[in-house]
Write a protein that holds these residues in place. Structure first.
Motif, PDB file in Angstrom:
ATOM      1  N   CYS A  30      11.488  -7.898   6.769  1.00 10.48           N
ATOM      2  CA  CYS A  30      11.294  -7.810   5.315  1.00 10.48           C
ATOM      3  C   CYS A  30      12.458  -7.189   4.553  1.00 10.48           C
ATOM      4  CB  CYS A  30      10.012  -7.037   5.022  1.00 10.48           C
ATOM      5  SG  CYS A  30       8.543  -7.793   5.751  1.00 10.48           S
ATOM      6  N   CYS A  31      12.900  -6.001   4.946  1.00 13.37           N
ATOM      7  CA  CYS A  31      13.960  -5.330   4.206  1.00 13.37           C
ATOM      8  C   CYS A  31      15.280  -6.104   4.230  1.00 13.37           C
ATOM      9  CB  CYS A  31      14.159  -3.905   4.715  1.00 13.37           C
ATOM     10  SG  CYS A  31      15.574  -3.064   3.983  1.00 13.37           S
ATOM     11  N   PRO A  32      15.759  -6.558   5.398  1.00 15.10           N
ATOM     12  CA  PRO A  32      17.007  -7.327   5.401  1.00 15.10           C
ATOM     13  C   PRO A  32      16.942  -8.585   4.532  1.00 15.10           C
ATOM     14  CG  PRO A  32      16.493  -6.586   7.609  1.00 15.10           C
ATOM     15  CD  PRO A  32      15.294  -6.270   6.767  1.00 15.10           C
ATOM     16  N   ALA A  33      15.803  -9.255   4.537  1.00 12.30           N
ATOM     17  CA  ALA A  33      15.659 -10.452   3.712  1.00 12.30           C
ATOM     18  C   ALA A  33      15.780 -10.119   2.230  1.00 12.30           C
ATOM     19  CB  ALA A  33      14.322 -11.126   3.997  1.00 12.30           C
ATOM     20  N   ARG A  34      15.171  -9.023   1.805  1.00  9.13           N
ATOM     21  CA  ARG A  34      15.227  -8.619   0.406  1.00  9.13           C
ATOM     22  C   ARG A  34      16.610  -8.089   0.019  1.00  9.13           C
ATOM     23  NH1 ARG A  34      10.198  -8.848   1.967  1.00  9.13           N
ATOM     24  NH2 ARG A  34       8.465  -8.864   0.472  1.00  9.13           N
TER      25      ARG A  34
ATOM     26  N   TRP B   8       7.916  -3.561  -2.280  1.00  8.30           N
ATOM     27  CA  TRP B   8       9.234  -3.001  -2.603  1.00  8.30           C
ATOM     28  C   TRP B   8      10.139  -3.116  -1.377  1.00  8.30           C
ATOM     29  CZ3 TRP B   8      11.484  -1.692  -7.053  1.00  8.30           C
ATOM     30  CH2 TRP B   8      12.561  -0.815  -7.075  1.00  8.30           C
ATOM     31  N   HIS B   9      10.134  -2.134  -0.521  1.00  8.25           N
ATOM     32  CA  HIS B   9      10.874  -2.109   0.744  1.00  8.25           C
ATOM     33  C   HIS B   9      12.382  -2.296   0.561  1.00  8.25           C
ATOM     34  CE1 HIS B   9       9.313  -2.250   5.080  1.00  8.25           C
ATOM     35  NE2 HIS B   9      10.481  -1.629   5.053  1.00  8.25           N
ATOM     36  N   ILE B  10      12.919  -1.759  -0.526  1.00  9.95           N
ATOM     37  CA  ILE B  10      14.353  -1.867  -0.782  1.00  9.95           C
ATOM     38  C   ILE B  10      14.947  -0.509  -1.166  1.00  9.95           C
ATOM     39  CG2 ILE B  10      14.492  -4.320  -1.331  1.00  9.95           C
ATOM     40  CD1 ILE B  10      14.081  -3.634  -4.279  1.00  9.95           C
TER      41      ILE B  10
ATOM     42  N   ARG C  19      -1.554  -2.239  -3.132  1.00 10.96           N
ATOM     43  CA  ARG C  19      -1.548  -2.158  -1.682  1.00 10.96           C
ATOM     44  C   ARG C  19      -0.326  -1.388  -1.246  1.00 10.96           C
ATOM     45  NH1 ARG C  19      -4.558  -6.261   1.471  1.00 10.96           N
ATOM     46  NH2 ARG C  19      -6.164  -6.955   0.061  1.00 10.96           N
ATOM     47  N   ASP C  20      -0.365  -0.888  -0.032  1.00 14.01           N
ATOM     48  CA  ASP C  20       0.800  -0.178   0.460  1.00 14.01           C
ATOM     49  C   ASP C  20       1.822  -1.171   1.000  1.00 14.01           C
ATOM     50  OD1 ASP C  20       0.032  -0.936   3.027  1.00 14.01           O
ATOM     51  OD2 ASP C  20      -0.864   1.004   3.505  1.00 14.01           O
ATOM     52  N   GLU C  21       2.923  -0.655   1.546  1.00 17.33           N
ATOM     53  CA  GLU C  21       4.011  -1.516   1.989  1.00 17.33           C
ATOM     54  C   GLU C  21       3.599  -2.477   3.094  1.00 17.33           C
ATOM     55  OE1 GLU C  21       7.696  -1.617   1.065  1.00 17.33           O
ATOM     56  OE2 GLU C  21       6.382  -1.270  -0.622  1.00 17.33           O
ATOM     57  N   ARG C  22       2.577  -2.154   3.834  1.00 17.29           N
ATOM     58  CA  ARG C  22       2.152  -3.023   4.925  1.00 17.29           C
ATOM     59  C   ARG C  22       1.024  -3.960   4.503  1.00 17.29           C
ATOM     60  NH1 ARG C  22       3.690  -0.822  10.036  1.00 17.29           N
ATOM     61  NH2 ARG C  22       1.801  -1.596  11.041  1.00 17.29           N
ATOM     62  N   GLY C  23       0.665  -3.939   3.228  1.00 15.06           N
ATOM     63  CA  GLY C  23      -0.366  -4.833   2.746  1.00 15.06           C
ATOM     64  C   GLY C  23      -1.779  -4.348   2.976  1.00 15.06           C
ATOM     65  N   LYS C  24      -1.935  -3.088   3.377  1.00 17.21           N
ATOM     66  CA  LYS C  24      -3.276  -2.555   3.614  1.00 17.21           C
ATOM     67  C   LYS C  24      -4.032  -2.413   2.299  1.00 17.21           C
ATOM     68  CE  LYS C  24      -5.659   1.315   5.846  1.00 17.21           C
ATOM     69  NZ  LYS C  24      -5.482   2.617   6.533  1.00 17.21           N
ATOM     70  N   LYS C  25      -5.308  -2.707   2.326  1.00 15.36           N
ATOM     71  CA  LYS C  25      -6.108  -2.676   1.110  1.00 15.36           C
ATOM     72  C   LYS C  25      -6.193  -1.283   0.505  1.00 15.36           C
ATOM     73  CE  LYS C  25      -9.346  -6.435   2.078  1.00 15.36           C
ATOM     74  NZ  LYS C  25     -10.756  -6.749   2.300  1.00 15.36           N
ATOM     75  N   LYS C  26      -6.022  -1.231  -0.802  1.00 14.97           N
ATOM     76  CA  LYS C  26      -6.386  -0.037  -1.561  1.00 14.97           C
ATOM     77  C   LYS C  26      -7.586  -0.338  -2.446  1.00 14.97           C
ATOM     78  CE  LYS C  26      -1.857   2.185  -1.656  1.00 14.97           C
ATOM     79  NZ  LYS C  26      -0.759   2.676  -2.513  1.00 14.97           N
ATOM     80  N   ALA C  27      -7.711  -1.580  -2.834  1.00 18.96           N
ATOM     81  CA  ALA C  27      -8.862  -1.988  -3.645  1.00 18.96           C
ATOM     82  C   ALA C  27      -9.117  -3.466  -3.390  1.00 18.96           C
ATOM     83  CB  ALA C  27      -8.579  -1.749  -5.129  1.00 18.96           C
ATOM     84  N   GLU C  28     -10.358  -3.829  -3.278  1.00 14.30           N
ATOM     85  CA  GLU C  28     -10.731  -5.215  -3.012  1.00 14.30           C
ATOM     86  C   GLU C  28     -10.648  -6.034  -4.299  1.00 14.30           C
ATOM     87  OE1 GLU C  28     -12.330  -8.501  -0.770  1.00 14.30           O
ATOM     88  OE2 GLU C  28     -11.470  -6.567  -0.186  1.00 14.30           O
ATOM     89  N   ASP C  29     -10.093  -7.226  -4.189  1.00 11.71           N
ATOM     90  CA  ASP C  29     -10.110  -8.179  -5.301  1.00 11.71           C
ATOM     91  C   ASP C  29     -10.601  -9.493  -4.719  1.00 11.71           C
ATOM     92  OD1 ASP C  29      -9.323 -10.222  -7.250  1.00 11.71           O
ATOM     93  OD2 ASP C  29      -8.325  -8.556  -8.263  1.00 11.71           O
ATOM     94  N   LEU C  30     -11.721  -9.960  -5.202  1.00  6.82           N
ATOM     95  CA  LEU C  30     -12.346 -11.137  -4.622  1.00  6.82           C
ATOM     96  C   LEU C  30     -11.533 -12.403  -4.823  1.00  6.82           C
ATOM     97  CD1 LEU C  30     -16.088 -10.472  -5.507  1.00  6.82           C
ATOM     98  CD2 LEU C  30     -14.873  -9.991  -3.369  1.00  6.82           C
ATOM     99  N   ARG C  31     -10.544 -12.356  -5.707  1.00  5.31           N
ATOM    100  CA  ARG C  31      -9.683 -13.525  -5.906  1.00  5.31           C
ATOM    101  C   ARG C  31      -8.606 -13.627  -4.833  1.00  5.31           C
ATOM    102  NH1 ARG C  31      -7.140 -12.205 -11.376  1.00  5.31           N
ATOM    103  NH2 ARG C  31      -7.195 -10.158 -10.353  1.00  5.31           N
ATOM    104  N   GLY C  32      -8.402 -12.562  -4.057  1.00  7.19           N
ATOM    105  CA  GLY C  32      -7.330 -12.545  -3.071  1.00  7.19           C
ATOM    106  C   GLY C  32      -6.467 -11.316  -3.270  1.00  7.19           C
ATOM    107  N   ARG C  33      -5.783 -10.897  -2.224  1.00  6.81           N
ATOM    108  CA  ARG C  33      -5.096  -9.598  -2.261  1.00  6.81           C
ATOM    109  C   ARG C  33      -3.864  -9.554  -3.155  1.00  6.81           C
ATOM    110  NH1 ARG C  33      -1.730  -9.097   3.372  1.00  6.81           N
ATOM    111  NH2 ARG C  33      -1.978 -11.224   4.141  1.00  6.81           N
ATOM    112  N   ASP C  34      -3.287 -10.702  -3.487  1.00  8.45           N
ATOM    113  CA  ASP C  34      -2.115 -10.687  -4.365  1.00  8.45           C
ATOM    114  C   ASP C  34      -2.456 -10.863  -5.841  1.00  8.45           C
ATOM    115  OD1 ASP C  34      -0.359 -10.207  -2.343  1.00  8.45           O
ATOM    116  OD2 ASP C  34       0.450 -12.232  -2.217  1.00  8.45           O
ATOM    117  N   ALA C  35      -3.719 -11.123  -6.152  1.00  2.40           N
ATOM    118  CA  ALA C  35      -4.117 -11.357  -7.549  1.00  2.40           C
ATOM    119  C   ALA C  35      -3.739 -10.207  -8.477  1.00  2.40           C
ATOM    120  CB  ALA C  35      -5.621 -11.644  -7.627  1.00  2.40           C
TER     121      ALA C  35
END
Length: 456
Positions: A79-83, A127-129, A148-164
């Motif tokens: 992730c970081c090298p790509a960004r 982020w990760h930069i 969500r945190d840097e690893r994509g772990k849930k902080k809050a549920e969104d029924l539309r999907g985690r990136d909504a």
């Protein structure tokens, strides 16, 4: 002597000419830029890139309305090298301190350059930069809240999907920025581990019946690995496809809002994935069994410099400028080209020698196939790590390590699956690329500082 009618006619003609000249002198408005970045999405994970099951109508339509590139490369296998390559047009191995920890130091970013030229800039999502994720960093005016945190772990549920929630924030930024040029990073977490969409999203895929013959040998091996570990391949695939479908829906909401705001025609929209799908973790148990990303015909995936790890989707839409419905199969372009290309399209003056990428705007605009004058280079942030070069049709893997190792040379044009090592059959090509990559490695840091262990 002219009569009054003739004088009036001449006067009107002069006024019209003056107005026309004034109008012609007005510069075209600078285009807005919306950069949509997925995480660990494979080359073959979208319908328009050949997935046999994926439902990605909005991204498929984006490709129909713009140009889809078949040979786009990430600048790193994680992730970081790509960004890093995207933001700075520098190869990641040139940084002595891992950018996720130390940032980009004195090196300028695309957001800084655009901000200084009048763009309002925003960043939402992963982020990760660098250590400073706050407004003002890298010339970014607005940095979004983290759902969500840097690893994509849930902080809050969104029924539309985690990136909504990330896309919601980006849409608000766009609404607030209307009336001035803007640039926005929308960096989602899909489809990074953990892949855990809610049951309602997964239920939409209940009718899926897997036909493995529709996938590549590498993907079928992944299915077999998961089954051997006792996993349910069809369930894992349903969950992965549900996750990707929710990303496509979020993209659709953002594109719809651009249309409603009248911003479609003057906005460059780019879709990309930071690197390929992870092919190594199927069968480890739990949520990681849902890592069902597909890299098309390519071998390898994330954590490797094989095509499956580095070749990723790249779609560009800019109505009236980027040809619609075009697929560029020939241009070899990279994330390292992103900064100089955007600068060329937005009129930002840079010294090309300060950057390692190339201006590939002619390829974006459909005016020419891009032929590289500089090779693409990859290396991990380790003195003895493998180094890789792509030059023309050839790609060489150099083991670097003093205790030896096998050189691998592939003709990517003829063998994109990297199945046939031609190192022994092509000694002249091997020697030329070996010399070139060793010269580059000699310029790199002799030591690397890397304390960030979250990269996975």
């Amino acid at each position: 002597m002219m009569n009054s009618i003739t004088k009036l006619t001449l006067l009107l003609l002069c006024v019209c000419a003056s107005l026309r000249d004034a109008s012609a002198a007005e510069p075209e408005p600078k285009p807005n830029i919306v950069f949509l970045l997925a995480d660990d999405l494979g080359y073959g994970d979208l319908g328009c890139y050949g997935h046999p099951y994926a439902r990605t109508p909005n991204l498929d339509q984006l490709a129909k309305d713009g140009t889809r590139f078949a040979q786009f490369y990430a600048t790193g296998m994680t992730c970081c090298p790509a960004r890093t390559g995207l933001m700075t047009s520098q190869f990641p191995a040139t940084y002595p301190t891992y950018p996720a920890n130390g940032g980009f130091a004195e090196r300028v970013t695309i957001t800084e350059l655009l901000n200084k030229s009048g763009y309002r800039t925003g960043h939402f999502g992963k982020w990760h930069i660098g250590p400073d994720q706050k407004p003002g960093t890298y010339g970014i005016d607005v940095v979004g809240d983290q759902s969500r945190d840097e690893r994509g772990k849930k902080k809050a549920e969104d029924l539309r999907g985690r990136d909504a929630p990330i896309y919601d924030q980006a849409i608000r930024f766009i609404e607030e920025s209307k009336g001035q040029p803007f640039y926005v990073n929308v960096w989602g977490h899909i489809s990074h581990n953990p892949v855990d969409p809610n049951d309602e999203l997964v239920q939409r895929w209940s009718a899926l019946e897997l036909d493995e013959s529709k996938f590549s040998p590498a993907m079928r091996e992944k299915f077999a690995t998961l089954r051997k570990a006792g996993g349910d391949v069809e369930d894992a695939l349903r969950r992965y496809l549900a996750d990707v479908e929710s990303l496509d829906a979020a993209v659709g909401q953002l594109l719809k809002r651009l249309d409603e705001l009248g911003l479609r025609d003057n906005t460059i929209v780019i879709f990309n994935s930071d690197q390929g799908a992870d092919m190594s973790k199927a069968g480890l148990g739990g949520v990681r069994d849902n890592q069902m990303g597909f890299n098309g015909a390519h071998r390898g995936g994330k954590h490797t410099n094989l095509e499956g790890g580095l070749r990723v989707p790249w779609i560009v839409r800019w109505p009236g400028h980027v040809p619609a419905g075009r697929v560029d199969e020939q241009s070899v372009i990279s994330a390292v080209d992103y900064l100089p290309t955007l600068c060329a399209l937005t009129g930002v003056a840079i010294n090309a020698a300060d950057f390692e990428g190339e201006d590939v705007s002619a390829a974006w605009l459909g005016k020419a196939t891009h032929t590289r004058t500089r090779p693409l280079l990859w290396k991990t942030s380790s003195p003895g790590g493998q180094a890789v070069i792509r030059e023309g049709q050839w790609k060489l893997f150099h083991p670097i390590r003093k205790n030896g190792g096998e050189f691998e040379l592939y003709d990517i044009a003829a063998d994109p699956a990297e199945a046939l090592n031609l190192a022994a059959q092509q000694p002249e090509v091997l020697s030329r690329l070996k010399t070139r990559i060793e010269a580059w490695v000699a310029t790199l840091p002799k030591e690397y500082i890397k304390t960030d262990d979250k990269e996975d």
